[in-house]
Design an enzyme around this catalytic site. Structure first.
Site, PDB file in Angstrom:
ATOM      1  N   ILE A   1       0.832  -1.203   0.000  1.00 11.94           N
ATOM      2  CA  ILE A   1       0.000   0.000   0.000  1.00 11.94           C
ATOM      3  C   ILE A   1       0.866   1.254   0.000  1.00 11.94           C
ATOM      4  CG2 ILE A   1      -1.679   1.330   1.327  1.00 11.94           C
ATOM      5  CD1 ILE A   1      -2.805  -1.395   2.306  1.00 11.94           C
TER       6      ILE A   1
ATOM      7  N   ARG B   1      -4.500   1.244  10.789  1.00 16.41           N
ATOM      8  CA  ARG B   1      -5.362   0.853  11.900  1.00 16.41           C
ATOM      9  C   ARG B   1      -5.380   1.975  12.925  1.00 16.41           C
ATOM     10  NH1 ARG B   1      -6.995  -2.410   8.922  1.00 16.41           N
ATOM     11  NH2 ARG B   1      -7.268  -4.661   9.191  1.00 16.41           N
TER      12      ARG B   1
ATOM     13  N   GLU C   1     -14.394   1.703  16.266  1.00 19.93           N
ATOM     14  CA  GLU C   1     -15.098   2.090  15.047  1.00 19.93           C
ATOM     15  C   GLU C   1     -16.539   1.634  15.119  1.00 19.93           C
ATOM     16  OE1 GLU C   1     -11.246   1.897  12.013  1.00 19.93           O
ATOM     17  OE2 GLU C   1     -12.766   0.307  11.949  1.00 19.93           O
TER      18      GLU C   1
ATOM     19  N   ILE D   1      -4.339   5.371   7.176  1.00 18.03           N
ATOM     20  CA  ILE D   1      -5.123   4.408   6.393  1.00 18.03           C
ATOM     21  C   ILE D   1      -4.793   2.983   6.822  1.00 18.03           C
ATOM     22  CG2 ILE D   1      -5.487   5.877   4.376  1.00 18.03           C
ATOM     23  CD1 ILE D   1      -3.082   4.459   3.056  1.00 18.03           C
TER      24      ILE D   1
ATOM     25  N   HIS E   1     -13.681   3.734   7.604  1.00 15.86           N
ATOM     26  CA  HIS E   1     -12.837   2.568   7.272  1.00 15.86           C
ATOM     27  C   HIS E   1     -13.243   1.995   5.908  1.00 15.86           C
ATOM     28  CE1 HIS E   1     -10.292  -0.862   9.195  1.00 15.86           C
ATOM     29  NE2 HIS E   1     -10.042  -0.737   7.896  1.00 15.86           N
ATOM     30  N   ILE E   2     -13.093   2.816   4.873  1.00 15.35           N
ATOM     31  CA  ILE E   2     -13.549   2.430   3.537  1.00 15.35           C
ATOM     32  C   ILE E   2     -12.401   2.352   2.529  1.00 15.35           C
ATOM     33  CG2 ILE E   2     -15.933   3.201   3.774  1.00 15.35           C
ATOM     34  CD1 ILE E   2     -15.095   5.886   2.517  1.00 15.35           C
ATOM     35  N   GLY E   3     -11.191   2.094   3.032  1.00 11.70           N
ATOM     36  CA  GLY E   3     -10.031   2.042   2.147  1.00 11.70           C
ATOM     37  C   GLY E   3     -10.184   1.075   0.991  1.00 11.70           C
ATOM     38  N   SER E   4     -10.795  -0.074   1.235  1.00 15.73           N
ATOM     39  CA  SER E   4     -10.963  -1.085   0.177  1.00 15.73           C
ATOM     40  C   SER E   4     -12.396  -1.142  -0.352  1.00 15.73           C
ATOM     41  CB  SER E   4     -10.580  -2.470   0.713  1.00 15.73           C
ATOM     42  OG  SER E   4     -11.481  -2.887   1.731  1.00 15.73           O
TER      43      SER E   4
ATOM     44  N   ASP F   1      -9.007   7.340   8.074  1.00 18.66           N
ATOM     45  CA  ASP F   1      -9.983   6.345   7.615  1.00 18.66           C
ATOM     46  C   ASP F   1     -10.222   5.297   8.692  1.00 18.66           C
ATOM     47  OD1 ASP F   1     -11.736   5.168   5.705  1.00 18.66           O
ATOM     48  OD2 ASP F   1     -10.215   3.651   5.253  1.00 18.66           O
TER      49      ASP F   1
END
Length: 271
Positions: free
Chosen positions: A107, A189, A218, A187, A237-240, A213
């Site tokens: 990443i 944890r 959460e 991005i 938490h929408i990185g993927s 993110d």
């Protein structure tokens, strides 16, 4: 396992004596007690490769949104109270700025590839230095010490794996080493950052802003101080979280499950 559910604990493992494999979505495995799993003869897999591109895109999106104050700008533009746009409402430049990447894995490296197109100066810290040709391809300079990276960067982006060694890697001391004009982007944890120290740093203008993110927990409690600060952007938490990537993640998890049940080598097995 999706969003860490169900919890893979001893109670669950004892209730499933025929369990062969646990397939986990995403790259992080900090929610899995691997020693416990292996003691029950259960294999584990994740989906580490497919998430890299989207998560790198998310890192750049957060950097651009924070630097150009897009969320604040949107709120101003659509507010019923807005009568004019102030001419002194300014953001900061990304192009030509210095980006420090903590964690130059898949990443982090993809973030560097994108940052190169913005003509950014790229610094990075990693457990192992990248090959010279890989550094040259993106124009990245290795910092052996995290402190050097923090002191020089306009944007600090976290892309490290959560381990006991990286737990609260960024705390009060590290934040105070950063420029007062710098932005922290996470991005990876939430637990990579000491959130209490981050709140204090943002409130006292030790750093300029944060774009996150990930948090812990959460979602954050609705009265958490991070939710009240204008110099913070938080996404869920929408990185993927793109249609294509999530579909492929599910396919890869199914492949791992089928292999585990068939007794053949498990693709993307976590060892």
């Amino acid at each position: 396992v999706w969003y860490h559910k169900p919890a893979i604990n001893e109670e669950l493992l004892q209730s499933l004596p025929n369990l062969k494999v646990v397939a986990s979505a995403g790259v992080g495995i900090d929610h899995l007690d691997l020693k416990l799993l292996f003691s029950y003869g259960v294999k584990a897999s994740n989906t580490p490769f497919i998430v890299s591109t989207d998560t790198a895109d998310m890192g750049m999106a957060l950097m651009l949104a924070s630097s150009r104050r897009l969320v604040e700008g949107h709120e101003m533009a659509v507010s019923p109270d807005t009568e004019y746009f102030p001419v002194d409402w300014l953001g900061v430049e990304v192009s030509g700025a210095t980006l420090g990447i903590l964690g130059m894995g898949k990443i982090g490296y993809k973030v560097a590839e994108r940052a190169k197109a913005f003509e950014m100066k790229i610094l990075y810290h990693n457990r192992n230095q990248r090959k010279k040709e890989e550094e040259s391809a993106v124009g990245a300079v290795y910092c052996k010490k995290i402190d050097d990276l923090l002191q020089q960067s306009d944007f600090v982006l976290l892309a490290v794996t959560l381990t006991p060694q990286t737990h609260k890697l960024i705390g009060k001391r590290e934040l105070e080493l950063m420029k007062p004009t710098a932005t922290l982007i996470n991005i990876s944890r939430g637990l990579i950052v000491d959130q209490d120290a981050l709140v204090e740093a943002l409130q006292n203008k030790v750093i300029k802003a944060a774009a996150l993110d990930v948090t812990y927990p959460e979602p954050l409690p609705r009265d958490h101080p991070l939710l009240k600060l204008k110099n913070v952007i938080i996404t869920p938490h929408i990185g993927s979280a793109t249609k294509k990537t999530r579909w492929v993640m599910m396919e890869e998890m199914a492949e791992s499950i089928e292999a585990g049940l068939a007794g053949v080598p498990v693709p993307r097995e976590v060892l």
